[in-house]
Design a protein around this motif. Structure first.
Motif, PDB file in Angstrom:
ATOM      1  N   LEU A  87      -5.075   6.738  -2.043  1.00 28.10           N
ATOM      2  CA  LEU A  87      -4.736   7.039  -3.428  1.00 28.10           C
ATOM      3  C   LEU A  87      -5.018   8.501  -3.766  1.00 28.10           C
ATOM      4  CD1 LEU A  87      -6.157   3.798  -5.078  1.00 28.10           C
ATOM      5  CD2 LEU A  87      -3.755   4.335  -4.621  1.00 28.10           C
ATOM      6  N   GLU A  88      -6.148   9.020  -3.305  1.00 25.02           N
ATOM      7  CA  GLU A  88      -6.521  10.391  -3.643  1.00 25.02           C
ATOM      8  C   GLU A  88      -5.585  11.421  -3.012  1.00 25.02           C
ATOM      9  OE1 GLU A  88     -10.567  10.592  -2.362  1.00 25.02           O
ATOM     10  OE2 GLU A  88     -11.266   9.187  -3.925  1.00 25.02           O
ATOM     11  N   HIS A  89      -4.983  11.075  -1.871  1.00 26.54           N
ATOM     12  CA  HIS A  89      -4.085  12.003  -1.187  1.00 26.54           C
ATOM     13  C   HIS A  89      -2.608  11.646  -1.389  1.00 26.54           C
ATOM     14  CE1 HIS A  89      -7.947  12.773   0.793  1.00 26.54           C
ATOM     15  NE2 HIS A  89      -7.463  13.950   1.113  1.00 26.54           N
ATOM     16  N   ASP A  90      -2.330  10.736  -2.300  1.00 26.89           N
ATOM     17  CA  ASP A  90      -0.956  10.336  -2.638  1.00 26.89           C
ATOM     18  C   ASP A  90      -0.116  10.089  -1.384  1.00 26.89           C
ATOM     19  OD1 ASP A  90       1.319   9.706  -4.118  1.00 26.89           O
ATOM     20  OD2 ASP A  90       1.948  11.805  -4.293  1.00 26.89           O
ATOM     21  N   TRP A 123       0.799  -1.226   0.000  1.00 29.11           N
ATOM     22  CA  TRP A 123       0.000   0.000   0.000  1.00 29.11           C
ATOM     23  C   TRP A 123       0.832   1.276   0.000  1.00 29.11           C
ATOM     24  CZ3 TRP A 123      -4.116  -2.455  -1.268  1.00 29.11           C
ATOM     25  CH2 TRP A 123      -4.423  -3.688  -0.679  1.00 29.11           C
ATOM     26  N   GLY A 124       2.091   1.204  -0.435  1.00 21.44           N
ATOM     27  CA  GLY A 124       2.907   2.399  -0.574  1.00 21.44           C
ATOM     28  C   GLY A 124       3.748   2.775   0.620  1.00 21.44           C
ATOM     29  N   ARG A 125       3.783   1.935   1.634  1.00 21.29           N
ATOM     30  CA  ARG A 125       4.539   2.292   2.846  1.00 21.29           C
ATOM     31  C   ARG A 125       6.017   2.522   2.563  1.00 21.29           C
ATOM     32  NH1 ARG A 125       4.404   3.067   7.964  1.00 21.29           N
ATOM     33  NH2 ARG A 125       2.195   2.567   8.163  1.00 21.29           N
ATOM     34  N   THR A 126       6.601   1.774   1.630  1.00 21.54           N
ATOM     35  CA  THR A 126       8.030   1.951   1.366  1.00 21.54           C
ATOM     36  C   THR A 126       8.319   3.197   0.539  1.00 21.54           C
ATOM     37  OG1 THR A 126       8.027   0.598  -0.652  1.00 21.54           O
ATOM     38  CG2 THR A 126       8.387  -0.553   1.447  1.00 21.54           C
ATOM     39  N   GLY A 127       7.284   3.894   0.094  1.00 21.50           N
ATOM     40  CA  GLY A 127       7.489   5.155  -0.613  1.00 21.50           C
ATOM     41  C   GLY A 127       7.838   4.983  -2.075  1.00 21.50           C
ATOM     42  N   ALA A 179       4.862   9.258   1.965  1.00 25.66           N
ATOM     43  CA  ALA A 179       5.778   8.337   2.653  1.00 25.66           C
ATOM     44  C   ALA A 179       7.190   8.469   2.108  1.00 25.66           C
ATOM     45  CB  ALA A 179       5.277   6.902   2.498  1.00 25.66           C
ATOM     46  N   ARG A 180       7.291   8.659   0.799  1.00 21.39           N
ATOM     47  CA  ARG A 180       8.612   8.809   0.190  1.00 21.39           C
ATOM     48  C   ARG A 180       9.267  10.114   0.631  1.00 21.39           C
ATOM     49  NH1 ARG A 180       6.985   8.368  -4.508  1.00 21.39           N
ATOM     50  NH2 ARG A 180       6.818  10.567  -5.080  1.00 21.39           N
ATOM     51  N   SER A 183       0.184   9.524   6.574  1.00 20.69           N
ATOM     52  CA  SER A 183      -0.152  10.952   6.465  1.00 20.69           C
ATOM     53  C   SER A 183       0.736  11.823   7.344  1.00 20.69           C
ATOM     54  CB  SER A 183      -1.621  11.177   6.833  1.00 20.69           C
ATOM     55  OG  SER A 183      -1.892  10.674   8.140  1.00 20.69           O
ATOM     56  N   LEU A 184       1.789  11.255   7.914  1.00 22.21           N
ATOM     57  CA  LEU A 184       2.698  11.995   8.792  1.00 22.21           C
ATOM     58  C   LEU A 184       3.151  13.297   8.143  1.00 22.21           C
ATOM     59  CD1 LEU A 184       4.335  11.520  11.551  1.00 22.21           C
ATOM     60  CD2 LEU A 184       6.240  10.935  10.032  1.00 22.21           C
TER      61      LEU A 184
END
Length: 427
Positions: free
Chosen positions: A318-321, A245-249, A326-327, A406-407
């Protein structure tokens, strides 16, 4: 000891671990913060073990859960389920697996259990390759492919498991090699291992080992493994329970760091997709998913309420990239932590990708893991208002940092400052 802690001890197994000398009762959360029963606020850098993926009390998710609960809470997979079909369609499209089929479970353990069932049934073999230092869950079959001694609770197994080198880059017999030579050595080890057996069903591997301390091989290792596996007809299971789900950026899935081999045969997921709701699942190409020749359903997998939460959470992500966030924020955080650790002899390594960061602690002047120091930093960080996790290989000496995706930059800076103070206090 609080009254609730005493009650917990009276009814819970001794092996059910709690963090901290004085365990926390968390009562509510918002955004990247949680509060305990005493009203103390904490910046959350662990997200319920990488599960609160977007934010605590995300309005879009709580609204979806509330509305669905008001209509229908449960039906089981014996009935058509619109939220389940809609989420399955989205996950299948995002997985990268052609002609994908999706089966929902209630946890990552159950997802990996299902993946092992599919692989062994499809191949007609109970032999599994797994990575050293790995973790895949707490069920009997998942424990039997877990290569981390701290979490492998029994040597009994329904599977014949063979462990492969490569999941830990900076320790072990190949640690001093260059990345290129490291990959070649691990591939040679795999080739040699397969020369002493036959009919292996699958390799199961985490692209980044979670419980093992956020360790990872050089990019491309699993692509190199895949060339060997394909020659032998062996399936590749990518355990994305923590890396998805994109955690690794850099990537939406961890396997994409090894993308020259294409997608895995089977992908498992859980944790973050539900943002705290109990969702796990398996994605596989139809040929593999459809190999079972007996009835198999799920009473609670794909429940209308959890699927509604998953749909809302995925849409928000997805809508908030949040992968891009995260990257960006993760890159800033890891550099900040590396700068803090550079002057501390107890910090062996700061590693990670995106918002999946590990700080490995050792006894100063040695390469020996220091779990006592990790426990001390955990306590000191809490005193400073920051919640983190820990993990690692044979000894739990790695601080695990995995905030909601969202950090903000300001929260990353605040958390790094608290963690720096905790590291210095423990040192």
């Amino acid at each position: 000891m609080t009254g609730l802690h005493e009650r917990h001890l009276a009814v819970s197994p001794e092996w059910l671990a709690l963090y901290y000398r004085h365990p926390l009762e968390l009562t509510h959360g918002e955004g990247r913060h949680v509060w305990d029963a005493a009203g103390t606020r904490y910046l959350d850098f662990f997200g319920g073990i990488l599960t609160t993926m977007t934010a605590h009390a995300l309005p879009e998710v709580t609204k979806a859960v509330s509305e669905q609960a008001g209509r229908l809470i449960h039906s089981s997979t014996l009935y058509l389920n619109r939220p389940m079909v809609e989420l399955a369609e989205r996950v299948a499209a995002l997985s990268g697996i052609p002609d994908a089929r999706v089966f929902f479970t209630t946890s990552g353990t159950e997802a990996n259990d299902t993946a092992l069932l599919l692989a062994t049934a499809h191949r007609g073999s109970n032999q599994i390759l797994a990575m050293r230092n790995s973790y895949h869950g707490r069920s009997f079959s998942a424990v039997s492919v877990t290569g981390n001694r701290s979490w492998s609770t029994t040597s009994l197994s329904p599977l014949q498991t063979l462990y492969v080198h490569g999941g830990v880059r900076t320790r072990g017999p190949y640690a001093e090699l260059s990345d290129e030579r490291f990959v070649k050595a691990c591939v040679a080890d795999l080739e040699d291992l397969l020369g002493h057996t036959r009919g292996v069903a699958a390799l199961i591997a985490e692209p980044v080992q979670g419980v093992g301390g956020f360790t990872a091989p050089p990019d491309g290792l699993y692509a190199a493994f895949r060339e060997v596996l394909d020659r032998h007809g062996i399936l590749w299971i990518s355990d994305e329970v923590q890396t998805g789900w994109g955690r690794t950026g850099d990537h939406f899935w961890g396997w994409q760091a090894h993308a020259s081999s294409g997608p895995p045969d089977i992908l498992t997921f859980a944790k973050g997709i539900g943002n705290g709701m109990s969702i796990g699942g398996v994605v596989a190409r139809a040929e593999v998913m459809n190999c079972l020749d007996a009835n198999s359903i799920s009473t609670f997998g794909g429940s209308p309420v959890t699927m509604a939460a998953g749909l809302a959470n995925l849409s928000y992500l997805l809508e908030h990239d949040l992968q891009g966030n995260a990257r960006r924020v993760g890159g800033l955080l890891i550099e900040r932590l590396r700068a803090l650790g550079a002057g501390l002899p107890a910090v062996r390594e700061v590693r990670g990708r995106g918002l999946m960061i590990g700080i490995e602690l050792v006894k100063p002047g040695s390469d020996d893991a220091d779990p006592d120091a990790a426990a001390a930093v955990l306590e000191a960080a809490r005193e400073g208002g920051l919640l983190i996790g820990k993990g690692g290989g044979h000894n739990t000496s790695v601080l695990r940092i995995a905030p909601p995706l969202s950090l903000t930059v300001a929260e990353a800076e605040e958390g790094a400052e608290i963690l720096g103070e905790a590291l210095r206090a423990a040192s």
